[in-house]
Scaffold this active site. Structure first.
Site, PDB file in Angstrom:
ATOM      1  N   ASP A 144       0.833  -1.201   0.000  1.00 22.60           N
ATOM      2  CA  ASP A 144       0.000   0.000   0.000  1.00 22.60           C
ATOM      3  C   ASP A 144       0.874   1.260   0.000  1.00 22.60           C
ATOM      4  O   ASP A 144       2.093   1.198   0.265  1.00 22.60           O
ATOM      5  CB  ASP A 144      -0.896  -0.035   1.246  1.00 22.60           C
ATOM      6  CG  ASP A 144      -2.225   0.667   1.039  1.00 22.60           C
ATOM      7  OD1 ASP A 144      -2.330   1.465   0.092  1.00 22.60           O
ATOM      8  OD2 ASP A 144      -3.145   0.425   1.841  1.00 22.60           O
TER       9      ASP A 144
ATOM     10  N   ASP B 241     -10.557   2.204  -3.655  1.00 24.75           N
ATOM     11  CA  ASP B 241     -11.181   1.901  -2.365  1.00 24.75           C
ATOM     12  C   ASP B 241     -12.694   1.994  -2.476  1.00 24.75           C
ATOM     13  O   ASP B 241     -13.409   1.594  -1.557  1.00 24.75           O
ATOM     14  CB  ASP B 241     -10.689   2.892  -1.298  1.00 24.75           C
ATOM     15  CG  ASP B 241      -9.428   2.392  -0.619  1.00 24.75           C
ATOM     16  OD1 ASP B 241      -8.957   1.300  -0.987  1.00 24.75           O
ATOM     17  OD2 ASP B 241      -8.921   3.096   0.272  1.00 24.75           O
TER      18      ASP B 241
HETATM   19  C1  DGJ Z   1      -5.872   1.851   1.730  1.00 26.79           C
HETATM   20  C2  DGJ Z   1      -6.222   0.650   0.911  1.00 26.79           C
HETATM   21  O1  DGJ Z   1      -6.653   1.037  -0.345  1.00 26.79           O
HETATM   22  C3  DGJ Z   1      -7.246  -0.173   1.650  1.00 26.79           C
HETATM   23  O2  DGJ Z   1      -7.678  -1.247   0.865  1.00 26.79           O
HETATM   24  C4  DGJ Z   1      -6.660  -0.640   2.944  1.00 26.79           C
HETATM   25  O3  DGJ Z   1      -5.606  -1.523   2.698  1.00 26.79           O
HETATM   26  C5  DGJ Z   1      -6.188   0.551   3.753  1.00 26.79           C
HETATM   27  N1  DGJ Z   1      -5.335   1.423   3.005  1.00 26.79           N
HETATM   28  C6  DGJ Z   1      -5.465   0.089   4.989  1.00 26.79           C
HETATM   29  O4  DGJ Z   1      -4.902   1.130   5.673  1.00 26.79           O
END
Ligand code: DGJ
Length: 768
Positions: free
Chosen positions: A472, A535
């Site tokens: 991430d 997301d």
């Molecule tokens: C952002 C990501 O896009 C999410 O899927 C998740 O992993 C969160 N970060 C976790 O902090």
């Protein structure tokens, strides 16, 4: 194949040719880029003898008394010799800023790996044109790599300083391509968190168009992928040109249409705050830009880029290899989980048929919120008594792979790492550093930091037997150090770390994520076999984003999850059926509390996973064609292999007077007879509100206890749609779909799709 005839170079792929020539004044020009042509000297295609026009500057009256650099389709441009477009190279030496590069030599040879950058593998040949400005003591190499069967040309530039004086690079674009103006429309993708890949269409005008990213990463506000559609070009027909950059940092695209009907397209690193300097003997290489042409419209661009990325960019171990069905706990628990909860989710996931269990954020340091622990890649023992290994072993025992979340490029001020090494956090050393998502960026330009991260990740991956990692990256840059190459060096540092990890763990499946799709670019996909699209897991928003992204990137990299019915991002409610119909076009996953499923939903999810596994290769690697864009009322996508197909249908808004719709496919065998069917789904009785009383023997109160009880167990089966049809009909006239719900007069073929509802249709050759 690259063929040289005198001063002309034919860069031919299976269906296209890019014809370069060194013109009368020693400049490389692109004479033609379009359908494949024979490698014979087409004098007729070259520019006719020029006349000087108006106030243009004649470049060199001794070599040609008419040629102006402003008017030729040059492959590289500089300042100060009569070319008044935005240049592809802007250089400054103690001697001056005017540079004039003349052709010296050309070589055709085996394609070479680029230093520092990921290089798509499998180009058989590479053309290098060497140019020089002798007076300034600077050389430029123009590199062209041909990815033959995918119709893609790679281009990059190398700048070499041979002079005593220090050379400063103020702009160094990877590619300059001049096209004849075909009344193009530009389709580019802007975006932001939870709304990545928003396709935007605009006609080219004589105003220069510029877009890109200066956030430190490639995708945040504008993805480097874009394409141009000639006037009249559509989904399957007409001239289309696709562009992308194999780079994950700041980038710039410029499209300039001049008054003579030429369109100049530049792609490269953003020059904002980018100032490499070269001492004598030093050189700088730009990242690679990629170009493709198709006369089969935007679907043609998708076919070219998909086969290029699947075959040449994605790490070799994962090229055309089926990806597992994943479960991720993030939207089920966020940070609030215990070992017991995770074990119960692992057990349930295995029962549903999931193949990979992913533990997301919150397993390390003392991380209970976003405020701490990034950098401390050590198990949070209070939460996970038996460590990651305990969980991984459990998943493995149940026949699943196990994956883990990391965010290596960040550091929390509340962490042991920061306490020991505050200098690891990026800052300009002057101002109070700003945070994003309560965290700082770690200095990837520092080899010591990269070493620390390599060993920290390696330790956990090997110790626990991790099969997958989600990488991430949750904030953009601020507080940049003074160096004029910091952002670029950061990306090279990132590539260096990724290269080491890939070499150490070639079989490790890695998923790229940047708060969603903030960094889905070809640089990252050179290391990661898949990327989290957004997301925003609301299926309607996802359908739009996935469709925009899939013109430039194959479905095999689109990681799509079915999440809770009420979207956490949009609060829009969508059935699990529809969520699957959208998520299936790519790499399928689930991200919701599967311990809380109603019996009907559990049945549905099990059936989805089984269905997906049966057709997985088609969903992930089938030829991708948009059959109808969303603007026409529904987004319809076909994935096929020439023999079988799956079609995903996503309705837009329901209309009160629906017409009859026809489903016409594009890539089946016209000689075969097909069995076709809609995937079975069940509609929640609650969607019918009180009108349900028109058919029920007892009165049901809208949202009442009884209807709730029934709806958790049973649903209303969707329309009937199955039968046999000849391939020629499916490709020709098409199949008529049942009319959508119209408020009255329903039968067993009425499609109750409602707003944003989906369907999946299957087409399989009839078995004898
Ligand atoms: C952002 C990501 O896009 C999410 O899927 C998740 O992993 C969160 N970060 C976790 O902090």
């Amino acid at each position: 194949m690259i063929t040289r005839i005198e001063n002309a170079f034919f860069l031919s792929t299976s269906s296209t040719t890019l014809l370069l020539r060194i013109n009368e004044v020693g400049k490389p020009v692109t004479e033609y880029f379009g359908p494949r042509i024979e490698a014979v000297l087409p004098e007729a295609a070259f520019a006719k003898k020029e006349v000087t026009m108006g106030r243009t500057v004649v470049y060199d009256k001794d070599r040609s008394d008419t040629i102006s650099l402003n008017d030729i389709p040059s492959d590289v441009s500089t300042l100060g010799k009569g070319d008044h477009h935005s240049p592809s190279l802007l250089l400054r030496s103690p001697k001056g800023v005017v540079f004039d590069f003349d052709f010296v030599s050309a070589s055709i040879g085996e394609a070479k790996e680029m230093e520092g950058y990921p290089t798509p593998r499998g180009a058989k040949e590479e053309l290098t044109l060497l140019l020089e400005d002798q007076a300034m003591g600077v050389q430029v190499e123009l590199h062209y790599l041909v990815y033959e069967e995918t119709n893609v040309i790679g281009r990059y530039v190398k700048i070499i300083n041979l002079d005593e004086g220090k050379l400063t690079i103020e702009k160094a674009m990877s590619s300059q391509l001049v096209l004849e103006n075909k009344q193009f429309e530009l389709i580019s993708n802007y975006g932001n968190w939870a709304g990545e890949f928003q396709a935007e269409r605009q006609p080219l005008s004589h105003t220069r168009i510029e877009f890109g990213s200066d956030t430190g990463s490639a995708g945040d506000y504008h993805n480097p992928f874009f394409y141009l559609m000639a006037k009249g070009a559509s989904l399957n027909h007409g001239d289309a040109y696709g562009f992308n950059l194999i780079y994950s940092g700041n980038h710039l695209q410029q499209i300039e249409t001049d008054s003579y009907g030429k369109v100049r397209v530049l792609q490269g690193i953003s020059p904002l705050n980018f100032r490499p300097t070269l001492a004598k003997g030093a050189s700088f290489i730009t990242p690679m830009a990629v170009l493709t042409y198709s006369n089969e419209g935007s679907n043609g661009i998708a076919h070219n880029f998909h086969s290029f990325i699947d075959g040449h960019v994605i790490p070799e171990h994962f090229s055309f290899v089926d990806r597992p069905v994943a479960y991720n706990n993030w939207e089920a628990t966020y940070f609030k989980f215990s070992e017991h909860k995770i074990r119960s989710l692992i057990k349930k996931a295995a029962e549903l048929g999931i193949e990979l269990f992913v533990l997301d954020d919150g397993w390390f340091g003392h991380r209970d919120t976003e405020h701490s622990s990034l950098g401390d890649w050590k198990i949070y023992k209070k939460k996970l008594r038996h460590g990651i290994k305990g969980l991984a072993d459990y998943a493995h025992k149940l026949g699943m792979k196990f994956g883990l979340w990391f965010e290596p490029e960040m550091i929390s001020e509340d962490s042991d790492l920061f306490a020991a090494h505050p200098e690891y956090a990026v800052s300009d050393g002057i101002h109070k550093p700003s945070e994003g998502r309560f965290q700082r960026v770690i200095d990837m330009t520092n080899p010591e930091v990269r070493d620390y991260l390599f060993h920290a990740l390696k330790g956990i991956i090997s110790e626990a037997g991790i099969d997958y990692i989600k990488w991430d990256y949750n904030r953009i840059f601020s507080d940049l150090p003074a160096s004029g190459t910091f952002c670029h060096d950061f990306i090279l540092g990132l590539y260096d770390l990724l290269k080491r990890l890939r070499a150490e763990f070639p079989n490790l499946l890695m998923e790229n994520c940047a708060s969603g799709g903030g960094r889905n670019d070809l640089g990252m996909f050179s290391f990661f076999a898949q990327g989290w699209v957004s997301d925003d897991t609301d299926s309607f928003e996802r359908a739009k984003m996935q469709a925009a992204m899939a013109v430039g990137y194959p479905q095999s990299v689109l990681s799509n999850h079915v999440s809770a019915k009420t979207s956490h991002q949009m609060l829009r409610k969508t059935s699990f059926g529809t969520k699957f119909d959208v998520a299936a076009i790519g790499v399928l996953g689930y991200e919701l509390d599967i311990k809380e499923l109603d019996p009907i939903d559990e049945r549905e999810i099990k059936a989805q996973i089984a269905y997906y596994k049966e057709h997985r290769h088609l969903f992930q690697f089938g030829r991708y064609d948009v059959l109808q864009p969303l603007e026409d009322g529904a987004l319809i996508i076909e994935v096929s292999d020439g023999k079988e197909a799956e079609v995903s249908y996503m309705n837009y808004l329901q209309t009160p007077h629906p017409g009859i719709e026809t489903l016409r496919l594009v890539n089946l065998n016209p000689e075969l007879t097909y069995d076709y069917a809609v995937r079975h789904e069940e509609i929640d009785f609650r969607r019918f509100g009180s009108i349900i009383n028109q058919v029920t023997p007892i009165h049901l109160k809208e949202e009442g206890k009884l209807v709730n009880f029934i709806s958790r167990r049973f649903g209303y089966g969707i329309e009937k749609f199955e039968g046999q049809a000849h391939g020629s009909l499916l490709l020709g006239g098409g199949l008529k779909l049942g009319r959508q719900w119209a408020g009255t007069g329903m039968n067993d073929q009425t499609r109750i799709l409602l707003d944003f509802g989906g369907r999946l249709y299957r087409f399989k050759p009839k078995e004898n």
